[in-house]
Design a protein around this motif. Structure first.
Motif, short mmCIF file in Angstrom:
data_model
loop_
_atom_site.label_atom_id
_atom_site.label_comp_id
_atom_site.label_asym_id
_atom_site.label_seq_id
_atom_site.Cartn_x
_atom_site.Cartn_y
_atom_site.Cartn_z
N LEU A 135 1.37 -10.91 3.78
CA LEU A 135 0.16 -11.22 2.81
C LEU A 135 0.20 -12.74 2.59
O LEU A 135 -0.81 -13.61 2.86
CB LEU A 135 0.21 -10.58 1.63
CG LEU A 135 -0.95 -11.12 0.48
CD1 LEU A 135 -2.06 -10.51 0.74
CD2 LEU A 135 -0.35 -10.59 -0.97
N ARG A 150 -5.63 -3.47 -3.35
CA ARG A 150 -6.87 -4.18 -2.94
C ARG A 150 -6.46 -5.82 -3.23
O ARG A 150 -5.82 -6.18 -4.36
CB ARG A 150 -7.93 -3.86 -3.65
CG ARG A 150 -9.34 -4.69 -3.27
CD ARG A 150 -10.48 -3.85 -3.79
NE ARG A 150 -11.67 -4.47 -2.88
CZ ARG A 150 -12.12 -4.03 -1.76
NH1 ARG A 150 -11.26 -3.02 -1.12
NH2 ARG A 150 -13.24 -4.63 -1.35
N ALA A 151 -6.56 -6.49 -2.23
CA ALA A 151 -6.57 -8.04 -2.30
C ALA A 151 -7.89 -8.69 -2.68
O ALA A 151 -8.70 -8.56 -2.31
CB ALA A 151 -5.83 -8.46 -1.21
N LEU A 208 -6.03 -3.45 1.31
CA LEU A 208 -5.12 -3.68 2.49
C LEU A 208 -4.86 -2.55 3.30
O LEU A 208 -4.89 -1.46 3.10
CB LEU A 208 -3.76 -4.15 1.61
CG LEU A 208 -3.81 -5.50 0.69
CD1 LEU A 208 -2.51 -5.50 -0.06
CD2 LEU A 208 -4.15 -6.60 1.79
N VAL A 263 -4.98 -8.79 7.19
CA VAL A 263 -4.21 -7.64 6.44
C VAL A 263 -5.03 -6.62 5.97
O VAL A 263 -4.48 -5.73 5.27
CB VAL A 263 -3.41 -8.33 5.26
CG1 VAL A 263 -2.19 -9.42 6.00
CG2 VAL A 263 -4.12 -9.34 4.40
N ALA A 264 -6.36 -6.60 6.30
CA ALA A 264 -7.36 -5.61 5.50
C ALA A 264 -7.58 -4.37 6.66
O ALA A 264 -7.32 -4.34 7.72
CB ALA A 264 -8.44 -6.19 5.12
N VAL A 303 -3.19 -8.89 -5.87
CA VAL A 303 -3.24 -7.70 -5.34
C VAL A 303 -2.92 -6.74 -6.61
O VAL A 303 -2.06 -6.70 -7.20
CB VAL A 303 -2.21 -7.31 -4.29
CG1 VAL A 303 -2.12 -6.16 -3.70
CG2 VAL A 303 -2.20 -8.61 -3.13
N THR A 336 0.85 -1.20 0.24
CA THR A 336 -0.06 -0.03 -0.13
C THR A 336 0.82 1.22 0.05
O THR A 336 1.83 1.33 0.58
CB THR A 336 -0.91 -0.06 1.06
OG1 THR A 336 -0.15 -0.12 2.33
CG2 THR A 336 -1.99 -1.20 1.28
N VAL A 382 1.31 -3.13 5.25
CA VAL A 382 1.22 -4.51 4.58
C VAL A 382 2.22 -4.82 3.79
O VAL A 382 2.23 -4.06 2.72
CB VAL A 382 -0.06 -5.04 4.24
CG1 VAL A 382 -0.16 -6.45 3.68
CG2 VAL A 382 -1.13 -5.04 5.53
N LEU A 417 -8.34 -12.85 4.88
CA LEU A 417 -8.16 -11.36 4.25
C LEU A 417 -8.27 -10.18 5.41
O LEU A 417 -7.33 -9.43 5.52
CB LEU A 417 -8.98 -10.99 3.18
CG LEU A 417 -8.70 -11.62 1.88
CD1 LEU A 417 -9.60 -11.16 0.86
CD2 LEU A 417 -7.09 -11.52 1.46
#
Length: 395
Positions: A299, A215-216, A290, A259-260, A211, A52, A294, A256
């Motif tokens: 991840l 955004r994952a 994310l 790590v979000a 990713v 990020t 991170v 998720l």
């Protein structure tokens, strides 16, 4: 076997113009943390820093015109055993293909002329694949399914994935066979990765994690039927398959969430039925924004190993897997894909084989719930393996 690499999800504009710059290989017995090792190695090459506010969070069009001093990206492979270690669970029994590393990262740079080590074509060579020999009988597989059901009945676990292994001797050059495998219909993560004395061929349709732009996304697949009209209707109507699927979607939401950004996890699509070769499979899409800071190691620890090939709760499922399966999962049920300047895209290594000096290794299985019928689960695993075996045998 000559070193060969054809990474999965390589940018189309760059295919055929890549050359290996550097490589990391690691086995579980080497010690250390595979997520940290991969992250540090890639960061040293200017890839996969923070996801990020830094590359590859800020997506930009990928072009084939690279500064030779800047890597294009890297192929990455993480074994099931390495993923289990990242999750804090048992690594399971030893791999039947110990020559294959548990972590491989290959960094690529551009060259004006294609490097033959990045292609899987070439002059056809002799190839002979012998009979497949399973590591357990169909009855032993069914007994393992029944043992998983018993663990569910005791409340030890809600769902657990049970995987079988088989191996076949071969003679000749495996590269054309692996290339055929990687081109199976729906193989989003089709590719080949090799090193001295080993090779991995992948035809996976399943996204472990992608990713872009901070955004994952993960796309768990759970639920299988033959690709017929009847199979399509059965998969849509099956309460057992839907319950199994939703359970894994919930697990992926929780993965998720580690790590979000708070409140950003969402289910974008639920239980969409799609085709892979001769099978219908149910797939969902889960995504999250994310959190700040991170990185790749964070991840990998959050998503490995994939929930659809372990079960829920994940650690309890890993304990069951280690107790029930007679051989390790090796190259299967791990991660394989691409870490680039503009994205990360890793698939789950289902529909994946490993090749060592004299045998081809294949794994297949399925998720077990209280509603599973043991011999039906054995048949489902065989149906998943059938297109892979056919691709390898085709001359």
């Amino acid at each position: 076997m000559r070193t060969l690499t054809a990474p999965a999800v390589v940018p189309p504009l760059c295919a055929g113009s890549l050359r290996e710059r550097d490589r990391l290989q690691w086995w579980v017995g080497d010690g250390g943390d595979p997520a940290d090792l991969a992250g540090e190695f890639l960061t040293g090459h200017g890839l996969a820093g923070q996801l990020t506010g830094n590359l590859p969070a800020v997506a930009r069009p990928h072009t084939a015109a690279h500064d030779p001093a800047v890597p294009c990206g890297a192929a990455m492979f993480v074994s099931a055993a390495a993923g289990a270690i990242l999750a804090g669970g048992p690594a399971g029994p030893p791999s039947p293909a110990p020559a294959v590393p548990d972590l491989v990262v290959v960094v690529y740079e551009h060259r004006a002329h294609p490097d033959p080590s990045t292609t899987t074509g070439g002059t056809p060579t002799s190839w002979r694949l012998g009979p497949w020999r399973p590591s357990w009988t169909e009855q032993q597989h069914a007994d393992a399914v029944e043992a998983a059901r018993a663990a569910i009945g005791r409340g030890d676990v809600y769902q657990v994935n049970v995987v079988g292994h088989s191996a076949a001797p071969y003679a000749g050059d495996p590269r054309p066979a692996l290339a055929r495998l990687s081109r199976l219909p729906g193989a989003r993560y089709g590719g080949v990765l090799t090193g001295p004395g080993w090779a991995i061929g992948c035809a996976s349709p399943e996204t472990l994690v992608e990713v872009t732009g901070g955004r994952a996304v993960t796309r768990p697949i759970k639920g299988t039927r033959p690709a017929t009209g009847t199979g399509h209707r059965e998969l849509l109507a099956s309460a057992k398959e839907r319950a199994e699927h939703v359970m894994i979607v919930d697990l992926e939401r929780n993965d998720l969430a580690q790590v979000a950004r708070t409140g950003s996890v969402r289910v974008d699509e639920l239980y969409a039925v799609r085709r892979w070769c001769d099978l219908w499979q149910a797939e969902s899409t889960v995504s999250a924004e994310l959190a700040d800071g991170v990185d790749l190691a964070d991840l990998l620890r959050a998503v490995c190993p994939g929930g659809s090939v372990t079960g829920a709760p994940k650690l309890a499922a890993l304990a069951q897997i280690a107790a029930l399966e007679p051989v390790g999962r090796g190259a299967s049920m791990g991660a394989f894909g691409w870490v680039g300047t503009d994205r990360i895209d890793l698939g789950l290594t289902i529909r994946t084989v490993a090749v060592d000096a004299d045998r081809v290794h294949l794994w297949a299985g399925g998720g077990i719930t209280w509603g599973s019928e043991p011999h039906a689960e054995v048949a489902e695993a065989a149906a998943k393996a059938a297109p892979v075996r056919a691709a390898l045998a085709d001359r």
